[in-house]
Design an enzyme around this catalytic site. Sequence first.
Site, short mmCIF file in Angstrom:
data_model
loop_
_atom_site.label_atom_id
_atom_site.label_comp_id
_atom_site.label_asym_id
_atom_site.label_seq_id
_atom_site.Cartn_x
_atom_site.Cartn_y
_atom_site.Cartn_z
N GLU A 40 -3.06 0.68 13.33
CA GLU A 40 -4.22 0.99 12.49
C GLU A 40 -5.52 0.63 13.20
OE1 GLU A 40 -5.71 0.20 7.91
OE2 GLU A 40 -4.29 -1.19 8.84
N GLU B 182 0.86 -1.19 0.00
CA GLU B 182 0.00 0.00 0.00
C GLU B 182 0.90 1.23 0.00
OE1 GLU B 182 -3.92 1.55 2.44
OE2 GLU B 182 -3.21 -0.48 2.67
#
Length: 923
Positions: free
Chosen positions: A763, A484
């Site tokens: 996260e 990502e």
Amino acid sequence: MASQIFIETPTVEQHLTGFGIGTATPRLSWRFLTTDSSPRDWEQTAYEVQLTRSGSSAKTYYVKSNASVLVPWPSDPLQSREIAQVRVRAYGCRAGEEQQAEGATSWSPWRVIECGLLDHTDWVARTIANPEEPQPEAPLRPVRFRKEFQLPAASSVDKARLYITSFGVYRAFVNGHRVGDQCLAPGWTSYRHRLNYQVFDVGPLLNAGGLNVLAVEVAEGWYATRLGFLGGRRQLYGDRLAVLAQVEIQLGPKGDRFSMCTDSTWICTSSAIVRSELYDGEAYDAREEDPTWNCARLDQASSWVAVREIDFPTAALVAPDAPPVRITEEIPPVSVQKTPSGATVIDFGQNLVGRLRVRSLQKPSGSRVSFIHAEVLENGELGVRPLRHAKCTDEVILNGTELVDWSPQYTFHGFRYVQVNGWDEEIDGSLLLNIKALVMHTDMTRSGWFSCSHPMINQLHTNAWWSMRGNFLSIPTDCPQRDERLGWTGDIQVFCPSANFLYNTAGMLSDWLQDVAAEQLREKDGCVPPFTVPNVISETLWPHTPQAVWDDVVILTPWALYRSYGDQDILRRQYESMLAWIDRGIRRGSDGLWDPELWQLGDWLDPTAPPEEPGDARTSGTLVADAYLVHITSVMSEVSQVLGQSQNAARFQADYDRLKASFQAKYITATGLLVGDTQTALSLAIVYDLHSTPEAAQAAASRLVHLVRLAKFRVATGFAGTPIITHALTKSGYPQIAYRMLLEKNRPSWMYPITMGATTMWERWDSMLPDGTINPGEMTSFNHYALGSIINWLHSTVAGVSPLSPGWKQIQVAPTPGPTIHSAEAMYDTPYGRLECRWSIEIDADLFHMDLLIPPNSRARVVLPTPKKLSQPAGSREDGDDLWVGSGHHHFSAPFEWRKYTREWPPKPLIPIMRKPEPEDIA
């Protein structure tokens, strides 16, 4: 007599050094230094800029103004390549004194300013590439380019500059010496619109009157590597690695000029780095190395072929204000361990972003050693599942001779642990002694520090700092480890105020915002690219769909930068982008609020959302979007007012009044409660002043406290609510509830990851479960700064410092002690100079003490805490409660009834009558 106020070397625009700037009329700023003998309450009344330019004597410009931040360039515009020197001094006096008391500071040190290539026509170089046809959908092997050139005999070098960029990422060498210390240059921009170039002083590396060589190695970097989810896509910007460079040399003593540019006379060959990808890592084959490839005398010329000229870049060539990516720290391992499977794993003790450096390694030719990177261990083994399709593996193939100071050059990894395969410590030496981790990030200037008397809160702040370092790498990313590493707009939108305190982000983020605008404005509908900039996500995966919170970055992030740095040009440059979004990009319903049929990410990663549905939040995504819309409309009115756009300011103020009324009619009951009865909904309404009366807002605050107690002080908010809930509680007069939330250790909470050994922000609140296994969700990063936005509350509320006016010209100092925190301090380098605030509670004497340093040419409003004041909603105090102070050192002492303040600590959770109370776990 000169004032005992001293001025640092002036700065240029938002540029770190002033070397190779991209503007002809750079604005100037200067900070003030104070000493014990400096006058208090000193304010600037005028300033002088002394300027020297090539071939002319010094000229001095006197300006009657109190401005010292981003003042206009006083002279004619600079030319490409021109060098100038500036220094400044200021005139000032103590606030309120007569003008004749005015005195001058001493002159600052000189700042050398040098322009880059300001016009497209300054570039005479040609873009060159490997002549071989590339293979589609395959990694591009790095390419080496070189060109020898002879300087005239008996010449000397007065000045030599290398202007360079690439399609890919590059390293340049002159006569075998590395040029500069940048990593992954020219960085990641929206390559179709803007391409950075760099300027280097290469004079010390040249052989005057002799043979020289410029050599450049280019790897695919972001330009051609695999990017994105589900395996990603390759060669998104181009299928050829290329370089564009020109060397310009001024020879003495006659001042003759010599230039050498990339063109068809260059030669190229494949690199000994056989593969280099961002996600998968780098492979180096020492058997293919020619150590003379970047030297003036080439041993193995047979493998080199003529280059191919390709089209000149269509993107604008930009000299960025953003600092480059550099290696900023070396970290040694803390241990080497064997896993249950027998693998060898190095632990660096800190989750970080960067790459390894191997000091020395020698093995038989053809031997392979690999390094696999990961953030965590699971069941004692390397936890690679969160990396998804990223291999994160670097490899060296030995040639039988000693490999010295090897490091991968064109990749980076997010890791704390590294599994080493093929290394025998008994034969090859100690891993602890031979390997270090090199920390990489955009080399911004550190500007802010915080600490307090609570070790776990300090660790929380440190974790957020490390996550910022790891994710500010060329662009602001969401995570640095998996497949990502993209510029997610929502993450930086919520974290920007926190980031602006930790580092001077003005250059980096304002550059990135220009890419946001470039990609947005190519769309007629004004819609921001979906979630990430540069946008590399296929529209078949995510169609162009407007989204609140994330796309609101185009308004809220420039505004946050303006609040921190006072730079109106950032607002002016982004204004077209702001207007396009609010006027055309937002998909509205009949009431002017968001179209309720449009799905919104909203309060993303609500803790109750299942791992496979991270957007399944308790709070309506439309409510979140509508609250944000009312807020950004108000901000747009303020932005327009700052820029002198009075008609738009009035228009947006009227829109704000109308939309706020519509929001109230749609969501807020007559008593002030929210139809969306969640912590996020209530916090948004409180922080964004969406209620019609103070009484209604206070009713919402009481309900928010009730919900927090029902949740046992555990976090019940996602991306939208988490950055603001402690602000909402404190603003409403409930700081103890905010502190109780902060100190909760059961998951989900800010303290839970710390109890699990976290050294960065996660996260998910439970990226690692209590049994040490990794959260089963696919999106499980252990380095994600968004939820670290709590540190903005630590800075502004616990330490108590925040900007009261743009650029910290006026400062708010209003610390809020916590029942288990009896001291705190913050230091921040404002655009005017160093701000310091230290406070402590003398418990036995019931006294509050604070020492404050305010920089010259600024003022502070001081609100001393008392238990009574802290229980009042913000804005309800009398003006007489506030003190205004000018620059200098100040000490305050005031009564503070500590025992009374902590009498009801800790606040109690609300437990259903059929359940037994659980043991509280408070940090």
